[in-house]
Design a protein around this motif. Structure first.
Motif, PDB file in Angstrom:
ATOM      1  N   VAL A 110       1.584  34.631 -13.286  1.00  0.00           N
ATOM      2  CA  VAL A 110       2.054  33.335 -12.782  1.00  0.00           C
ATOM      3  C   VAL A 110       3.488  33.437 -12.304  1.00  0.00           C
ATOM      4  CG1 VAL A 110       2.639  30.982 -13.480  1.00  0.00           C
ATOM      5  CG2 VAL A 110       0.443  31.953 -14.136  1.00  0.00           C
ATOM      6  N   LYS A 111       4.342  34.102 -13.077  1.00  0.00           N
ATOM      7  CA  LYS A 111       5.763  34.205 -12.722  1.00  0.00           C
ATOM      8  C   LYS A 111       6.000  35.075 -11.499  1.00  0.00           C
ATOM      9  CE  LYS A 111       7.271  33.668 -17.492  1.00  0.00           C
ATOM     10  NZ  LYS A 111       7.816  34.352 -18.666  1.00  0.00           N
ATOM     11  N   SER A 112       5.103  36.009 -11.230  1.00  0.00           N
ATOM     12  CA  SER A 112       5.336  36.948 -10.136  1.00  0.00           C
ATOM     13  C   SER A 112       4.692  36.532  -8.818  1.00  0.00           C
ATOM     14  CB  SER A 112       4.829  38.341 -10.524  1.00  0.00           C
ATOM     15  OG  SER A 112       3.426  38.315 -10.679  1.00  0.00           O
ATOM     16  N   ASP A 113       3.776  35.578  -8.838  1.00  0.00           N
ATOM     17  CA  ASP A 113       3.064  35.200  -7.621  1.00  0.00           C
ATOM     18  C   ASP A 113       3.710  33.970  -6.981  1.00  0.00           C
ATOM     19  OD1 ASP A 113       0.542  35.805  -6.013  1.00  0.00           O
ATOM     20  OD2 ASP A 113       0.391  33.638  -6.355  1.00  0.00           O
ATOM     21  N   SER A 114       4.151  34.102  -5.738  1.00  0.00           N
ATOM     22  CA  SER A 114       4.853  33.009  -5.071  1.00  0.00           C
ATOM     23  C   SER A 114       3.933  31.836  -4.735  1.00  0.00           C
ATOM     24  CB  SER A 114       5.522  33.527  -3.793  1.00  0.00           C
ATOM     25  OG  SER A 114       4.546  34.020  -2.899  1.00  0.00           O
ATOM     26  N   THR A 115       2.661  32.114  -4.463  1.00  0.00           N
ATOM     27  CA  THR A 115       1.735  31.029  -4.152  1.00  0.00           C
ATOM     28  C   THR A 115       1.460  30.171  -5.383  1.00  0.00           C
ATOM     29  OG1 THR A 115       0.690  32.499  -2.547  1.00  0.00           O
ATOM     30  CG2 THR A 115      -0.500  30.508  -3.118  1.00  0.00           C
ATOM     31  N   ILE A 116       1.316  30.804  -6.528  1.00  0.00           N
ATOM     32  CA  ILE A 116       1.102  30.049  -7.767  1.00  0.00           C
ATOM     33  C   ILE A 116       2.341  29.232  -8.092  1.00  0.00           C
ATOM     34  CG2 ILE A 116       0.687  30.236 -10.249  1.00  0.00           C
ATOM     35  CD1 ILE A 116      -1.034  32.677  -9.689  1.00  0.00           C
ATOM     36  N   LEU A 117       3.514  29.795  -7.858  1.00  0.00           N
ATOM     37  CA  LEU A 117       4.755  29.054  -8.112  1.00  0.00           C
ATOM     38  C   LEU A 117       4.882  27.859  -7.165  1.00  0.00           C
ATOM     39  CD1 LEU A 117       7.264  31.953  -8.762  1.00  0.00           C
ATOM     40  CD2 LEU A 117       6.209  30.424 -10.431  1.00  0.00           C
ATOM     41  N   ASN A 135       2.018  19.911 -20.326  1.00  0.00           N
ATOM     42  CA  ASN A 135       0.899  20.721 -20.832  1.00  0.00           C
ATOM     43  C   ASN A 135      -0.181  20.867 -19.773  1.00  0.00           C
ATOM     44  OD1 ASN A 135       1.994  21.207 -23.346  1.00  0.00           O
ATOM     45  ND2 ASN A 135       1.107  19.356 -24.238  1.00  0.00           N
ATOM     46  N   TYR A 136      -0.440  19.797 -19.041  1.00  0.00           N
ATOM     47  CA  TYR A 136      -1.433  19.841 -17.968  1.00  0.00           C
ATOM     48  C   TYR A 136      -1.000  20.842 -16.890  1.00  0.00           C
ATOM     49  CZ  TYR A 136      -4.081  18.389 -13.872  1.00  0.00           C
ATOM     50  OH  TYR A 136      -4.869  18.387 -12.754  1.00  0.00           O
ATOM     51  N   ILE A 137       0.274  20.790 -16.496  1.00  0.00           N
ATOM     52  CA  ILE A 137       0.789  21.706 -15.468  1.00  0.00           C
ATOM     53  C   ILE A 137       0.672  23.141 -15.954  1.00  0.00           C
ATOM     54  CG2 ILE A 137       2.859  22.395 -14.199  1.00  0.00           C
ATOM     55  CD1 ILE A 137       3.713  19.409 -14.326  1.00  0.00           C
ATOM     56  N   ARG A 138       1.071  23.376 -17.193  1.00  0.00           N
ATOM     57  CA  ARG A 138       0.997  24.725 -17.772  1.00  0.00           C
ATOM     58  C   ARG A 138      -0.442  25.215 -17.779  1.00  0.00           C
ATOM     59  NH1 ARG A 138       2.663  23.385 -22.453  1.00  0.00           N
ATOM     60  NH2 ARG A 138       4.796  23.150 -21.755  1.00  0.00           N
ATOM     61  N   GLN A 139      -1.373  24.353 -18.165  1.00  0.00           N
ATOM     62  CA  GLN A 139      -2.782  24.713 -18.214  1.00  0.00           C
ATOM     63  C   GLN A 139      -3.310  25.077 -16.828  1.00  0.00           C
ATOM     64  OE1 GLN A 139      -5.212  21.474 -19.503  1.00  0.00           O
ATOM     65  NE2 GLN A 139      -7.126  22.538 -19.133  1.00  0.00           N
ATOM     66  N   LYS A 140      -2.968  24.289 -15.815  1.00  0.00           N
ATOM     67  CA  LYS A 140      -3.440  24.567 -14.461  1.00  0.00           C
ATOM     68  C   LYS A 140      -2.869  25.877 -13.932  1.00  0.00           C
ATOM     69  CE  LYS A 140      -6.207  21.278 -13.896  1.00  0.00           C
ATOM     70  NZ  LYS A 140      -7.632  21.589 -13.848  1.00  0.00           N
ATOM     71  N   LEU A 141      -1.602  26.149 -14.230  1.00  0.00           N
ATOM     72  CA  LEU A 141      -0.996  27.408 -13.786  1.00  0.00           C
ATOM     73  C   LEU A 141      -1.687  28.596 -14.458  1.00  0.00           C
ATOM     74  CD1 LEU A 141       2.794  26.502 -13.710  1.00  0.00           C
ATOM     75  CD2 LEU A 141       1.235  26.760 -11.782  1.00  0.00           C
ATOM     76  N   ARG A 142      -2.004  28.459 -15.736  1.00  0.00           N
ATOM     77  CA  ARG A 142      -2.688  29.546 -16.432  1.00  0.00           C
ATOM     78  C   ARG A 142      -4.107  29.740 -15.873  1.00  0.00           C
ATOM     79  NH1 ARG A 142      -0.435  31.921 -20.610  1.00  0.00           N
ATOM     80  NH2 ARG A 142      -2.414  32.567 -21.478  1.00  0.00           N
ATOM     81  N   GLU A 143      -4.792  28.639 -15.513  1.00  0.00           N
ATOM     82  CA  GLU A 143      -6.132  28.757 -14.927  1.00  0.00           C
ATOM     83  C   GLU A 143      -6.081  29.532 -13.618  1.00  0.00           C
ATOM     84  OE1 GLU A 143      -7.965  24.972 -14.371  1.00  0.00           O
ATOM     85  OE2 GLU A 143      -7.998  24.521 -16.518  1.00  0.00           O
ATOM     86  N   VAL A 144      -5.117  29.194 -12.777  1.00  0.00           N
ATOM     87  CA  VAL A 144      -4.994  29.892 -11.489  1.00  0.00           C
ATOM     88  C   VAL A 144      -4.594  31.344 -11.722  1.00  0.00           C
ATOM     89  CG1 VAL A 144      -3.749  29.922  -9.304  1.00  0.00           C
ATOM     90  CG2 VAL A 144      -4.490  27.757 -10.257  1.00  0.00           C
ATOM     91  N   GLY A 145      -3.756  31.600 -12.721  1.00  0.00           N
ATOM     92  CA  GLY A 145      -3.366  32.963 -13.061  1.00  0.00           C
ATOM     93  C   GLY A 145      -4.566  33.780 -13.531  1.00  0.00           C
TER      94      GLY A 145
END
Length: 152
Positions: A110-117, A135-145
């Motif tokens: 998540v931290k390394s991908d510019s599109t996910i950011l 928490n919702y934002i964190r969860q969605k970022l982890r799902e995409v990761g």
């Protein structure tokens, strides 16, 4: 086409003004002289890049020379907001959300991908003002990761 080239140059200037927070916007339509309108109430037309008040952007779209079909007002507002620079407060919220993530392989993706950011920035501008939504934002970022990890 000369008008569009002119508007694109003005758009580049306006993006810099909005990002830095100082300077003067070049707009295509100005309200009456006695009415003051804040800079954040203007948005670019996604077709000709002229800056119009967001409330009447749909009216301009009906007459715009560079569009073929009139879309819905909501879609037009979304396309216009995508052209605007990201807010700095969204970055601090996203940074706070990412720092609170577990330190594992998914968070490194998540931290390394510019599109996910960039996706996280959009979520933060939409839902970041509410602490409970972090928490919702964190969860969605982890799902995409996780999706990106599986695709790789």
């Amino acid at each position: 086409m000369y008008e569009k080239i002119w508007n694109v140059g003005n758009h580049l200037h306006n993006v810099k003004v909005l990002r830095d927070g100082q300077g003067q916007l070049f707009v295509s339509y100005r309200q009456r002289y006695n009415q003051r309108v804040a800079a954040d109430e203007y948005g670019p037309c996604p077709y000709c890049y002229g800056y119009y008040p967001k409330k009447i952007l749909w009216r301009h779209n009906q007459k715009c020379k560079f569009t073929n079909a009139a879309g819905s007002r909501k879609r037009l507002a979304l396309e216009s907001s995508v052209l605007l620079p990201k807010s700095k407060e969204g970055s601090t919220i996203l940074r706070r959300v990412i720092e609170s993530m577990r330190n594992d392989e998914i968070s490194r993706i998540v931290k390394s991908d510019s599109t996910i950011l960039a996706f996280g920035e959009k979520l933060c501008t939409k839902r970041g003002h509410d602490e409970e939504q972090h928490n919702y934002i964190r969860q969605k970022l982890r799902e995409v990761g996780r999706l990106l990890k599986d695709l790789r």
